[in-house]
Design an enzyme around this catalytic site. Sequence first.
Site, PDB file in Angstrom:
ATOM      1  N   ARG A  21       0.839  -1.204   0.000  1.00  0.00           N
ATOM      2  CA  ARG A  21       0.000   0.000   0.000  1.00  0.00           C
ATOM      3  C   ARG A  21       0.872   1.250   0.000  1.00  0.00           C
ATOM      4  O   ARG A  21       0.584   2.232  -0.695  1.00  0.00           O
ATOM      5  CB  ARG A  21      -0.935  -0.005   1.214  1.00  0.00           C
ATOM      6  CG  ARG A  21      -2.146  -0.928   1.066  1.00  0.00           C
ATOM      7  CD  ARG A  21      -2.848  -1.123   2.400  1.00  0.00           C
ATOM      8  NE  ARG A  21      -4.113  -1.823   2.285  1.00  0.00           N
ATOM      9  CZ  ARG A  21      -4.254  -3.130   2.129  1.00  0.00           C
ATOM     10  NH1 ARG A  21      -3.164  -3.890   2.065  1.00  0.00           N
ATOM     11  NH2 ARG A  21      -5.451  -3.678   2.031  1.00  0.00           N
ATOM     12  N   ARG A 120      -7.656 -16.381  -9.342  1.00  0.00           N
ATOM     13  CA  ARG A 120      -8.055 -15.533  -8.224  1.00  0.00           C
ATOM     14  C   ARG A 120      -9.013 -14.444  -8.723  1.00  0.00           C
ATOM     15  O   ARG A 120      -8.809 -13.853  -9.781  1.00  0.00           O
ATOM     16  CB  ARG A 120      -6.833 -14.909  -7.552  1.00  0.00           C
ATOM     17  CG  ARG A 120      -5.882 -15.953  -6.998  1.00  0.00           C
ATOM     18  CD  ARG A 120      -4.702 -15.339  -6.286  1.00  0.00           C
ATOM     19  NE  ARG A 120      -5.096 -14.691  -5.036  1.00  0.00           N
ATOM     20  CZ  ARG A 120      -4.221 -14.148  -4.191  1.00  0.00           C
ATOM     21  NH1 ARG A 120      -2.931 -14.177  -4.469  1.00  0.00           N
ATOM     22  NH2 ARG A 120      -4.637 -13.573  -3.075  1.00  0.00           N
ATOM     23  N   GLN A 168      -9.548  -6.351  -0.926  1.00  0.00           N
ATOM     24  CA  GLN A 168      -8.597  -5.643  -1.783  1.00  0.00           C
ATOM     25  C   GLN A 168      -9.285  -4.917  -2.931  1.00  0.00           C
ATOM     26  O   GLN A 168      -8.756  -3.923  -3.434  1.00  0.00           O
ATOM     27  CB  GLN A 168      -7.555  -6.614  -2.332  1.00  0.00           C
ATOM     28  CG  GLN A 168      -6.580  -7.120  -1.282  1.00  0.00           C
ATOM     29  CD  GLN A 168      -5.586  -8.123  -1.834  1.00  0.00           C
ATOM     30  OE1 GLN A 168      -5.662  -8.531  -2.991  1.00  0.00           O
ATOM     31  NE2 GLN A 168      -4.633  -8.536  -1.012  1.00  0.00           N
ATOM     32  N   GLU A 309      -6.499 -14.733   7.064  1.00  0.00           N
ATOM     33  CA  GLU A 309      -5.148 -15.153   6.695  1.00  0.00           C
ATOM     34  C   GLU A 309      -4.463 -15.953   7.810  1.00  0.00           C
ATOM     35  O   GLU A 309      -3.465 -16.636   7.564  1.00  0.00           O
ATOM     36  CB  GLU A 309      -4.297 -13.933   6.342  1.00  0.00           C
ATOM     37  CG  GLU A 309      -4.103 -12.954   7.481  1.00  0.00           C
ATOM     38  CD  GLU A 309      -3.646 -11.589   6.988  1.00  0.00           C
ATOM     39  OE1 GLU A 309      -2.827 -10.983   7.684  1.00  0.00           O
ATOM     40  OE2 GLU A 309      -4.100 -11.142   5.925  1.00  0.00           O
TER      41      GLU A 309
END
Length: 424
Positions: A21, A120, A168, A309
């Site tokens: 980022r 993805r 995201q 995660e």
Amino acid sequence: MAATPVDASIRVPGSKSITNRAFVLAALSAGPTLIREPLDSRDARLMLDALTAMGARCERVAEGVRVHPVTTGAETAATPGETVEVAMGNAGTVARFTPALAALGTHDVRFDGDAAIRRRPVGPLLRALAELGADIDDDGRGAPPFIVHGRGGLPGGSVELDSSASSQFLSALLLVAPATERGVTVRLVGSAPPSEPHIAMTLDMLRRFGARPERSGTEFHVPPAPLSCPDYTVEPDLSTAAPFVLAPLLAGGAVRVAGWPDETTQPGDWLRSLVGELGGSAVLDDAGLTVTGSGAVRGADLDLHEVGELTPAVAAVLCFADRPSVISGVAHLRGHETDRLAALATELGALGGNVTETEDGLRISPVPLHSGTFRTYEDHRLVMTGALLGLRVPGVEVENPGTVAKTFPGFVPAWERLVNRPRD
């Protein structure tokens, strides 16, 4: 397998989520940004290569990485009329965060990567970018490879976005919003995005770089603004610390993680409370986080929607709990580097585990495990899972441990020091 209780101090590298980022925001800034203590890994290098391909200048210096911004009409390595190539590898942040930057330029930019990245999800983001004025050619696939035709700017405006597959998508639109002509307003539709902490991270970093993001429930607005942050320091990656934090729960002993922040938006900070729930102790002081455990694990029913995660590492620990456990809220893990839920059920089962998939997670019933090969599907989090299993199960061989270079290139030697410390 750890022959004795663990006793180690560890310093993990910079956060991948924060590093990438910061690189993007630096590339959109009015002047150069010195990014201190960034992650140096495959994903981070892919991000820097992508920004460089689109006209940024990124230089490694003694203090970290200095990023000079991309400007409209910036020179790239491509000759006039030539398509710029961006290699995404299997980096979700590169695939989601950089296409909008290509729309700000004046070149055609083709995005592609590893076979896994083509599986993805990215379609909802590409459609939203098109509605905001980007010219994208994906042949209707909603997946790589695709080409962004740079038009020298991005109008911006209002858009509806289904970000339920990945937070995201939302972060990508918010990060580029200050560089658009009218700013960007996003109204979320569909199920809530996973990992609210990563959304908070994006908003916090935008403010650090001078933007003025606003949020009202499921609606976000970021007006156009000049960005600037000449000096930015990246926090340690708390999610990457997960196997070290959880190791004392399986092996007993203590692990100290240096540099753990007092306050953070990272989802990995949840590990502090998790340790206590699973039977250990976590103490944060000026030196960092110290975790102790006895080798006994309490079972638990855990909703990991906001911290998905961490699921692979947590699943490994729960295989040795005192009762059955359930992990829920993580259906989105099917669209990560691999289908993590299927992979965990398959590989833990191959070692004798009783692990079944549910609609949005895993059900884990502790049974004795045996030796064998733990396949990792080119997924860094699964390498860490296999390492944890080896603390309690002799003869576990982790396939392709080098995959962990995606987020922690030094993981293998650091783990070897943890489990093979000299005896007193």
